[in-house]
Design an enzyme around this catalytic site. Structure first.
Site, mmCIF file in Angstrom:
data_model
loop_
_atom_site.group_PDB
_atom_site.id
_atom_site.type_symbol
_atom_site.label_atom_id
_atom_site.label_comp_id
_atom_site.label_asym_id
_atom_site.label_seq_id
_atom_site.Cartn_x
_atom_site.Cartn_y
_atom_site.Cartn_z
ATOM 1 N N LYS A 1 0.986 4.823 6.881
ATOM 2 C CA LYS A 1 0.442 5.584 5.756
ATOM 3 C C LYS A 1 1.076 6.972 5.746
ATOM 4 C CE LYS A 1 -2.709 2.380 4.750
ATOM 5 N NZ LYS A 1 -2.624 1.537 3.533
ATOM 6 N N SER B 1 0.791 -1.227 0.000
ATOM 7 C CA SER B 1 0.000 0.000 0.000
ATOM 8 C C SER B 1 0.824 1.277 0.000
ATOM 9 C CB SER B 1 -0.959 0.015 1.196
ATOM 10 O OG SER B 1 -0.250 0.162 2.412
#
Length: 263
Positions: free
Chosen positions: A124, A58
């Protein structure tokens, strides 16, 4: 005549005794040295830093599967999830806030956060700050009504962990403060390429993965959603090391091994 036979026997004994004393002394100094190193290391990994393993795609290309990332636990102050020796989890559920709060993350920083729904740590990039409005239209990121500029860099193909070969366009995405980072886009019409607007709460942040079409992030309210400041574990700032875990195939990108590469 003087009898020196006793001195002859004593001298070798003294030499042996002196030698063993020196060996014991040096051994003791070595033990003390390594004990000091161990104490410093324990203090660093307990109070200052932690290493996290990257299990997914990701955050490609900044972070690859298998990377070991060094995370500063004190950059934003200690939360329940970053207090030393896990004492944060012994605190009452009613306890909130941060110890030694040094301010929150800036836009563009890569952070490790605790997802209370799944009970796992997630890494993230910070996209939205408290009070921001975030949306995505046709794959383009929009912050507070302004479309973020992106510059195409390349088109590559790589094999996913599941064995699927995918093609992505590589963009440099510019942030409002002038900083930039690299993102991957498979298409501009994927499920999360047209979402929002999201109004970030005053105590939270909006996070996204750099591999935009392979990241379940703050765009998915039922999963990560907005990240409360108390769930931030720390700031990721370097890849400690990783060894290439993909095989070289013609026409496919396989990242090389990396050591102490900044984010």
């Amino acid at each position: 005549m003087t009898d020196h036979s006793g001195e002859g026997e004593t001298r070798p004994q003294n030499m042996v005794t002196t030698f063993f004393r020196r060996v014991v002394s040096e051994f003791g100094e070595t033990i003390r040295f390594f004990a000091g190193v161990a104490a410093v290391w324990f203090a660093l990994v307990t109070f200052g830093f932690a290493a996290f393993h990257i299990p997914s795609e990701s955050m490609q290309p900044a972070l690859q599967v298998g990377d070991r990332v060094l995370v500063s636990k004190f950059s934003y102050g200690y939360s329940r999830h970053s207090l030393p020796l896990g004492i944060g989890y012994a605190l009452p559920e009613s306890w909130t806030g941060r110890v030694l709060h040094f301010g929150g993350p800036d836009r563009g920083e890569v952070v490790v956060v605790r997802d209370p729904r799944q009970g796992i740590n997630i890494i993230k990039r910070v996209i939205g700050l408290p009070g921001d409005t975030i949306e995505v239209r046709g794959g383009r990121l929009i912050i507070n009504g302004d479309v973020m500029e992106r510059v195409e860099q390349d088109v590559i193909r790589y094999r996913t962990r599941e064995g699927q070969i995918v093609a992505v366009t590589v963009y440099e995405e510019l942030m409002p403060d002038g900083n930039s980072h690299i993102i991957y886009e498979r298409t501009d019409n994927a499920l999360l390429d047209n979402v929002g607007p999201f109004r970030v709460p005053s105590d939270s942040y909006f996070l996204m993965g750099d591999n935009r079409d392979a990241s379940a992030d703050s765009r998915v309210g039922s999963q990560l959603g907005y990240v409360h400041r108390d769930n931030i574990v720390g700031k990721a700032f370097t890849v400690l090391f990783t060894f290439a875990n993909c095989r070289n195939e013609e026409g496919l990108t396989c990242p090389p091994w990396r050591v102490f590469r900044g984010l």
